[in-house]
Design a protein around this motif. Structure first.
Motif, PDB file in Angstrom:
ATOM      1  N   VAL A  11      -1.025 -19.674  23.061  1.00  0.00           N
ATOM      2  CA  VAL A  11      -2.472 -19.539  22.932  1.00  0.00           C
ATOM      3  C   VAL A  11      -3.641 -18.656  21.553  1.00  0.00           C
ATOM      4  CG1 VAL A  11      -2.827 -16.129  22.602  1.00  0.00           C
ATOM      5  CG2 VAL A  11      -1.685 -16.686  24.286  1.00  0.00           C
ATOM      6  N   ALA A  12      -3.219 -19.468  20.597  1.00  0.00           N
ATOM      7  CA  ALA A  12      -4.121 -19.944  19.298  1.00  0.00           C
ATOM      8  C   ALA A  12      -4.475 -21.077  19.716  1.00  0.00           C
ATOM      9  CB  ALA A  12      -2.867 -19.565  17.915  1.00  0.00           C
ATOM     10  N   GLY A  13      -3.644 -22.127  20.253  1.00  0.00           N
ATOM     11  CA  GLY A  13      -4.433 -23.580  20.986  1.00  0.00           C
ATOM     12  C   GLY A  13      -5.448 -23.119  21.578  1.00  0.00           C
ATOM     13  N   VAL A  14      -5.694 -22.495  23.406  1.00  0.00           N
ATOM     14  CA  VAL A  14      -5.943 -21.815  23.639  1.00  0.00           C
ATOM     15  C   VAL A  14      -7.959 -21.604  23.284  1.00  0.00           C
ATOM     16  CG1 VAL A  14      -7.452 -20.705  25.516  1.00  0.00           C
ATOM     17  CG2 VAL A  14      -4.889 -21.396  25.800  1.00  0.00           C
ATOM     18  N   VAL A  15      -7.670 -21.052  21.697  1.00  0.00           N
ATOM     19  CA  VAL A  15      -8.620 -20.332  20.942  1.00  0.00           C
ATOM     20  C   VAL A  15      -9.298 -21.498  20.290  1.00  0.00           C
ATOM     21  CG1 VAL A  15      -8.933 -18.866  19.210  1.00  0.00           C
ATOM     22  CG2 VAL A  15      -7.573 -17.974  20.918  1.00  0.00           C
ATOM     23  N   ALA A  16      -7.999 -22.569  19.619  1.00  0.00           N
ATOM     24  CA  ALA A  16      -8.500 -23.547  19.139  1.00  0.00           C
ATOM     25  C   ALA A  16      -9.459 -24.828  19.307  1.00  0.00           C
ATOM     26  CB  ALA A  16      -7.599 -23.809  18.363  1.00  0.00           C
ATOM     27  N   VAL A  17      -9.266 -24.325  21.185  1.00  0.00           N
ATOM     28  CA  VAL A  17      -9.562 -25.479  22.329  1.00  0.00           C
ATOM     29  C   VAL A  17     -11.023 -24.898  22.034  1.00  0.00           C
ATOM     30  CG1 VAL A  17      -9.425 -27.023  24.401  1.00  0.00           C
ATOM     31  CG2 VAL A  17      -7.941 -26.558  22.627  1.00  0.00           C
ATOM     32  N   ALA A  18     -10.989 -23.674  22.349  1.00  0.00           N
ATOM     33  CA  ALA A  18     -12.677 -22.779  22.500  1.00  0.00           C
ATOM     34  C   ALA A  18     -13.285 -23.112  21.553  1.00  0.00           C
ATOM     35  CB  ALA A  18     -12.401 -21.454  23.311  1.00  0.00           C
ATOM     36  N   VAL A  19     -12.982 -22.794  20.319  1.00  0.00           N
ATOM     37  CA  VAL A  19     -13.796 -22.939  18.849  1.00  0.00           C
ATOM     38  C   VAL A  19     -14.443 -24.770  18.793  1.00  0.00           C
ATOM     39  CG1 VAL A  19     -13.100 -22.486  16.336  1.00  0.00           C
ATOM     40  CG2 VAL A  19     -12.543 -21.344  17.702  1.00  0.00           C
ATOM     41  N   GLY A  20     -12.328 -25.034  18.968  1.00  0.00           N
ATOM     42  CA  GLY A  20     -13.753 -26.937  19.033  1.00  0.00           C
ATOM     43  C   GLY A  20     -14.317 -27.832  19.769  1.00  0.00           C
ATOM     44  N   ALA A  21     -14.477 -26.273  20.892  1.00  0.00           N
ATOM     45  CA  ALA A  21     -15.627 -27.293  22.114  1.00  0.00           C
ATOM     46  C   ALA A  21     -16.985 -26.421  21.373  1.00  0.00           C
ATOM     47  CB  ALA A  21     -15.106 -26.872  23.600  1.00  0.00           C
ATOM     48  N   ALA A  22     -16.828 -25.637  20.807  1.00  0.00           N
ATOM     49  CA  ALA A  22     -18.406 -24.743  20.783  1.00  0.00           C
ATOM     50  C   ALA A  22     -18.650 -25.518  19.455  1.00  0.00           C
ATOM     51  CB  ALA A  22     -17.929 -23.684  20.243  1.00  0.00           C
ATOM     52  N   PHE A  23     -18.279 -25.779  18.474  1.00  0.00           N
ATOM     53  CA  PHE A  23     -18.594 -26.400  17.314  1.00  0.00           C
ATOM     54  C   PHE A  23     -18.591 -28.068  17.113  1.00  0.00           C
ATOM     55  CE2 PHE A  23     -16.708 -22.247  15.793  1.00  0.00           C
ATOM     56  CZ  PHE A  23     -18.818 -21.742  14.978  1.00  0.00           C
ATOM     57  N   ALA A  24     -17.504 -28.864  18.317  1.00  0.00           N
ATOM     58  CA  ALA A  24     -18.198 -29.624  18.033  1.00  0.00           C
ATOM     59  C   ALA A  24     -17.473 -30.934  19.217  1.00  0.00           C
ATOM     60  CB  ALA A  24     -16.782 -30.687  17.260  1.00  0.00           C
ATOM     61  N   GLY A  25     -18.023 -30.085  20.300  1.00  0.00           N
ATOM     62  CA  GLY A  25     -18.307 -30.260  22.127  1.00  0.00           C
ATOM     63  C   GLY A  25     -17.213 -30.740  22.174  1.00  0.00           C
ATOM     64  N   GLY A  26     -16.757 -31.749  23.332  1.00  0.00           N
ATOM     65  CA  GLY A  26     -15.913 -32.228  24.206  1.00  0.00           C
ATOM     66  C   GLY A  26     -15.216 -32.966  23.329  1.00  0.00           C
ATOM     67  N   LYS A  27     -14.948 -34.054  22.101  1.00  0.00           N
ATOM     68  CA  LYS A  27     -14.049 -34.562  21.174  1.00  0.00           C
ATOM     69  C   LYS A  27     -13.936 -33.322  20.177  1.00  0.00           C
ATOM     70  CE  LYS A  27     -16.435 -38.806  21.027  1.00  0.00           C
ATOM     71  NZ  LYS A  27     -16.099 -40.600  20.506  1.00  0.00           N
ATOM     72  N   GLY A  28     -14.521 -32.109  19.644  1.00  0.00           N
ATOM     73  CA  GLY A  28     -13.469 -30.985  19.456  1.00  0.00           C
ATOM     74  C   GLY A  28     -12.804 -30.298  19.893  1.00  0.00           C
ATOM     75  N   ALA A  29     -12.446 -30.364  21.276  1.00  0.00           N
ATOM     76  CA  ALA A  29     -11.395 -29.530  22.579  1.00  0.00           C
ATOM     77  C   ALA A  29     -10.780 -31.083  22.236  1.00  0.00           C
ATOM     78  CB  ALA A  29     -12.714 -29.788  23.221  1.00  0.00           C
ATOM     79  N   ILE A  30     -10.461 -31.470  22.007  1.00  0.00           N
ATOM     80  CA  ILE A  30      -9.974 -33.114  22.712  1.00  0.00           C
ATOM     81  C   ILE A  30      -9.473 -32.916  21.301  1.00  0.00           C
ATOM     82  CG2 ILE A  30      -9.228 -34.771  22.848  1.00  0.00           C
ATOM     83  CD1 ILE A  30     -11.820 -35.624  24.738  1.00  0.00           C
TER      84      ILE A  30
END
Length: 151
Positions: free
Chosen positions: A18-37
């Motif tokens: 669950v924390a990973g899903v939140v981290a992926v969402a935050v990464g996508a919001a702040f750094a785009g696709g590379k942040g999500a990856i």
């Protein structure tokens, strides 16, 4: 794997995912696709390292209980060094956002450790094997009478 071991593994993996899903969402919001990856990969690395450590520690406790505490310390250092190696290998990568990777790795590790501590506190695991009633009494001992009886 015993049922309480599987329960511990599950109670650690679910909050970390669950924390990973939140981290992926935050990464996508702040750094785009590379942040999500990067966040997804960081969470994956943390879960693999922590789960393998937990499994090895539980097997050690089962087969070599006298080495349990020492093995815990060795596993802690091994996990720490493994994560440091992964961070060193991917520090200059362009495949994903390194900051999102590192923050997700840290967050997932902290969530795993907190969930593992909670799971062990909530587990009702016997730490002493109860003796059978026949083994506790010497050979010629009489059965004790209930309180208040006249026999």
């Amino acid at each position: 794997m015993q049922s309480n071991d599987a329960r511990t593994l599950l109670s650690c993996a679910v909050p970390t995912a669950v924390a990973g899903v939140v981290a992926v969402a935050v990464g996508a919001a702040f750094a785009g696709g590379k942040g999500a990856i990067g966040a997804g990969f960081g969470t994956f690395v943390a879960m693999v390292v922590m789960a393998s450590g937990l499994i090895v520690l539980e097997r050690t406790a089962k087969h070599l209980p006298h080495l349990f505490q020492a093995m815990g310390m060795v596993l802690f250092m091994t996990e720490f060094l493994l994560v440091a190696v992964v961070l060193a290998v991917f520090q200059d990568t362009t495949m994903f956002n390194v900051k999102a990777f590192a923050l997700a790795l840290l967050t997932a590790t902290l969530v795993w450790v907190a969930a593992q501590a909670r799971a062990h506190m909530k587990a009702k695991i016997l730490y002493v094997e109860p003796e059978a009633e026949d083994e506790r009494k010497p050979e010629g001992a009489k059965k004790s009478a209930p309180a208040g009886s006249t026999s």
